[in-house]
Design a protein around this motif. Structure first.
Motif, PDB file in Angstrom:
ATOM      1  N   VAL A 369       0.839  -1.205   0.000  1.00 33.04           N
ATOM      2  CA  VAL A 369       0.000   0.000   0.000  1.00 33.04           C
ATOM      3  C   VAL A 369       0.867   1.246   0.000  1.00 33.04           C
ATOM      4  CG1 VAL A 369      -1.689   1.343   1.314  1.00 33.04           C
ATOM      5  CG2 VAL A 369      -1.934  -1.147   1.146  1.00 33.04           C
ATOM      6  N   LEU A 370       0.582   2.147  -0.918  1.00 35.35           N
ATOM      7  CA  LEU A 370       1.190   3.480  -0.977  1.00 35.35           C
ATOM      8  C   LEU A 370       0.093   4.516  -0.799  1.00 35.35           C
ATOM      9  CD1 LEU A 370       3.650   3.001  -3.947  1.00 35.35           C
ATOM     10  CD2 LEU A 370       4.298   4.171  -1.835  1.00 35.35           C
ATOM     11  N   ARG A 371       0.382   5.544  -0.026  1.00 35.03           N
ATOM     12  CA  ARG A 371      -0.613   6.591   0.213  1.00 35.03           C
ATOM     13  C   ARG A 371      -0.252   7.871  -0.531  1.00 35.03           C
ATOM     14  NH1 ARG A 371      -2.706   5.961   6.533  1.00 35.03           N
ATOM     15  NH2 ARG A 371      -3.920   4.076   6.087  1.00 35.03           N
ATOM     16  N   LEU A 415       1.652  10.117  -5.325  1.00 30.19           N
ATOM     17  CA  LEU A 415       2.007   9.238  -4.214  1.00 30.19           C
ATOM     18  C   LEU A 415       3.070   9.876  -3.320  1.00 30.19           C
ATOM     19  CD1 LEU A 415       2.142   5.790  -6.063  1.00 30.19           C
ATOM     20  CD2 LEU A 415       0.308   6.693  -4.611  1.00 30.19           C
ATOM     21  N   TYR A 416       2.979   9.539  -2.036  1.00 25.66           N
ATOM     22  CA  TYR A 416       3.965   9.986  -1.046  1.00 25.66           C
ATOM     23  C   TYR A 416       4.887   8.798  -0.777  1.00 25.66           C
ATOM     24  CZ  TYR A 416       5.885  12.134   3.189  1.00 25.66           C
ATOM     25  OH  TYR A 416       6.730  12.677   4.130  1.00 25.66           O
ATOM     26  N   PHE A 417       6.067   8.823  -1.388  1.00 30.38           N
ATOM     27  CA  PHE A 417       6.958   7.664  -1.390  1.00 30.38           C
ATOM     28  C   PHE A 417       7.350   7.177   0.012  1.00 30.38           C
ATOM     29  CE2 PHE A 417       8.758   8.789  -5.891  1.00 30.38           C
ATOM     30  CZ  PHE A 417       7.519   8.510  -6.438  1.00 30.38           C
ATOM     31  N   PRO A 418       7.567   8.073   1.008  1.00 30.60           N
ATOM     32  CA  PRO A 418       7.936   7.565   2.335  1.00 30.60           C
ATOM     33  C   PRO A 418       6.837   6.729   2.998  1.00 30.60           C
ATOM     34  CG  PRO A 418       8.551   9.873   2.128  1.00 30.60           C
ATOM     35  CD  PRO A 418       7.694   9.549   0.949  1.00 30.60           C
ATOM     36  N   ALA A 422       9.616   0.611   0.087  1.00 26.11           N
ATOM     37  CA  ALA A 422       9.852  -0.611  -0.691  1.00 26.11           C
ATOM     38  C   ALA A 422       8.899  -0.697  -1.875  1.00 26.11           C
ATOM     39  CB  ALA A 422       9.703  -1.835   0.209  1.00 26.11           C
ATOM     40  N   ALA A 423       7.631  -0.330  -1.668  1.00 26.53           N
ATOM     41  CA  ALA A 423       6.667  -0.318  -2.753  1.00 26.53           C
ATOM     42  C   ALA A 423       7.009   0.762  -3.775  1.00 26.53           C
ATOM     43  CB  ALA A 423       5.261  -0.109  -2.209  1.00 26.53           C
ATOM     44  N   ALA A 425       9.999   1.730  -4.528  1.00 26.52           N
ATOM     45  CA  ALA A 425      11.137   1.248  -5.324  1.00 26.52           C
ATOM     46  C   ALA A 425      10.666   0.411  -6.509  1.00 26.52           C
ATOM     47  CB  ALA A 425      12.092   0.444  -4.444  1.00 26.52           C
ATOM     48  N   ARG A 426       9.603  -0.370  -6.315  1.00 34.32           N
ATOM     49  CA  ARG A 426       9.127  -1.250  -7.387  1.00 34.32           C
ATOM     50  C   ARG A 426       8.547  -0.468  -8.548  1.00 34.32           C
ATOM     51  NH1 ARG A 426       7.786  -4.680  -2.949  1.00 34.32           N
ATOM     52  NH2 ARG A 426       5.592  -4.100  -2.901  1.00 34.32           N
ATOM     53  N   LEU A 427       8.170   0.803  -8.341  1.00 37.71           N
ATOM     54  CA  LEU A 427       7.676   1.635  -9.439  1.00 37.71           C
ATOM     55  C   LEU A 427       8.759   1.864 -10.503  1.00 37.71           C
ATOM     56  CD1 LEU A 427       5.835   4.406  -7.373  1.00 37.71           C
ATOM     57  CD2 LEU A 427       4.765   2.464  -8.549  1.00 37.71           C
ATOM     58  N   PHE A 428      10.007   1.743 -10.087  1.00 41.34           N
ATOM     59  CA  PHE A 428      11.122   2.118 -10.967  1.00 41.34           C
ATOM     60  C   PHE A 428      12.003   0.920 -11.342  1.00 41.34           C
ATOM     61  CE2 PHE A 428       9.870   5.749  -8.420  1.00 41.34           C
ATOM     62  CZ  PHE A 428       9.595   6.682  -9.412  1.00 41.34           C
ATOM     63  N   LEU A 429      11.511  -0.275 -11.063  1.00 37.12           N
ATOM     64  CA  LEU A 429      12.241  -1.492 -11.419  1.00 37.12           C
ATOM     65  C   LEU A 429      11.481  -2.273 -12.488  1.00 37.12           C
ATOM     66  CD1 LEU A 429      13.314  -2.656  -7.849  1.00 37.12           C
ATOM     67  CD2 LEU A 429      14.794  -1.651  -9.607  1.00 37.12           C
ATOM     68  N   PRO A 430      12.167  -2.966 -13.384  1.00 39.19           N
ATOM     69  CA  PRO A 430      11.491  -3.743 -14.419  1.00 39.19           C
ATOM     70  C   PRO A 430      10.572  -4.816 -13.827  1.00 39.19           C
ATOM     71  CG  PRO A 430      13.843  -3.517 -14.885  1.00 39.19           C
ATOM     72  CD  PRO A 430      13.626  -3.025 -13.501  1.00 39.19           C
TER      73      PRO A 430
END
Length: 430
Positions: A369-371, A415-418, A422-423, A425-430
């Protein structure tokens, strides 16, 4: 770790458009002129007010929101600021008790005294009633006093204070001054970098506040110990290209710091300047005002070609709100002017004269979950079936759709990354 004490004040009001940002910025500038280190925070999700507050104070401005950030994140940022500041200012959002959580919730949790700004234009003795209500509505809320804004004359100021209870601290009056307020457009304030005379406006506000009780430091607040979590280097060596110019500028500083703490190498480019994409593994197109720069974006062929090549190579591209609009086939502004955009996400969007969506939302993606929040005036028409939908923090109804198309992920959400590194980070990985 020891408790840290620092003078602090929470600037709020009975509603929006009372002058909170102008006077918060003016107060930061005044105390900075006195040689003090001033750290300013903004309550709730906001990209525009913080730029003004940053220019006034000379320091980065972070968001504080008990739902989006979480209590621990808010506590850690305030504790860190207390180590270096002579004064902490927190600008509220909307009215003092509006929203869930509200500015009052934040002020009460951290024990920060509230200074309420009331726009007194067209008001006389009723000023006292509004002030009394703000001060007494919630038992236990630390209340510092009330400031009258947009006061027409010394006689007007006398009328405003005639019925004010003796127990209520009157902080003074800010006189009406047309060349002091901050200009606005559909998403809020005009961006700080676009206001040519911003420095002069800040100086005028500072001069007015020098004649009020806010020129004196408020009492110190005790901030409890808190530390930032140590993040795994999930993006170690990953090169992320971030669009950043006046068309794409809605970026939380905390998001940038989170990416850096995860190990990412950040490189910036400007679609407005028709920059070619830097050598990168992933791209972030943040929100902003693409609708104000349609022709320039349509002409940016180097940016277009390199972004197409990036996606064709199967590399991640994450887009938020205005960044998503840039991905579409075309975008139409409020005047009906249309231009071709990148054509990477099938569909079209149009700017409306009325607000389309506003509020805190969260996204569940791959079990995490990202907020964040949503705030936009446009409507999107696309044949793409959403990958998923966000959910609202409060109330019923579906949240914003999230689209995946090839290697790109796009939504109206900011989105507020903090909230979940970990979630993120997955936005920017293949």
């Amino acid at each position: 770790m020891a408790i840290r004490h620092c003078p602090a004040l929470f600037i709020s009001a009975p509603a929006s458009h009372q002058g909170k940002t102008t006077l918060s910025a003016g107060l930061a500038r005044y105390h900075r002129q006195q040689g003090r280190t001033v750290r300013v925070f903004k309550t709730g999700p906001d990209f525009l007010d913080p730029y003004v507050l940053e220019q006034a104070s000379g320091h980065t401005v972070y968001a504080l929101d008990l739902w989006m950030n979480g209590e621990d994140d808010c506590r850690q940022r305030l504790y860190q600021a207390a180590a270096e500041a002579d004064l902490i200012l927190i600008e509220g959002s909307m009215g003092l008790f509006d929203g869930t959580p509200s500015s009052a919730d934040l002020a009460q949790l951290f024990g920060v005294p509230v200074a309420a700004i009331i726009d007194a234009a067209g008001m006389a003795q009723t000023f006292a009633a509004v002030a009394h209500g703000l001060a007494t509505f919630r038992p236990g809320l630390p209340f510092y006093g009330v400031l009258a804004n947009q006061v027409a004359s010394s006689r007007h100021a006398e009328m405003l204070t005639a019925a004010l209870p003796a127990s209520l601290n009157y902080l003074g009056a800010v006189m009406r001054q047309q060349d002091m307020g901050l200009p606005e457009r559909h998403l809020g304030l005009v961006q700080a970098q676009e206001v040519d005379d911003l420095e002069a406006r800040l100086e005028r506000a500072a001069t007015q506040l020098a004649n009020t009780a806010l020129a004196q430091l408020p009492p110190p607040v005790a901030f409890q110990p808190a530390t930032a979590p140590s993040l795994p280097r999930l993006l170690d060596g990953v090169r992320i290209a971030i669009a950043r110019d006046t068309a794409f500028s809605f970026i939380y500083p905390a998001n940038v710091q989170t990416l850096q703490a995860l190990g990412a190498e950040l490189h910036y480019f400007s679609p407005l300047a028709d920059d070619t994409l830097p050598d990168c593994d992933a791209v972030w197109l943040p929100g902003g005002y693409p609708e104000l720069h349609l022709a320039a974006l349509a002409r940016a062929q180097h940016s277009r070609a390199s972004l197409h090549a990036h996606v064709a190579a199967g590399k991640p591209l994450y887009a938020e709100c205005g960044g998503m609009l840039y991905l579409l086939d075309s975008l139409t502004d409020k005047q009906g002017n249309s231009e071709a955009m990148l054509g990477l996400l099938p569909g079209h969007a149009r700017l409306n004269s009325r607000l389309s969506a506003l509020g805190l939302q969260q996204l569940q993606l791959d079990g995490a979950v990202l907020r964040g929040h949503t705030f936009h005036y446009s409507s999107l028409d696309t044949p793409i079936t959403p990958l998923t939908h966000a959910s609202r923090a409060t109330g019923s109804g579906q949240g914003e759709p999230v689209y995946r198309h090839g290697s790109l992920l796009a939504s109206y959400l900011h989105l507020y990354f903090p909230s979940n590194p970990a979630a993120c980070a997955r936005l920017f990985l293949p």
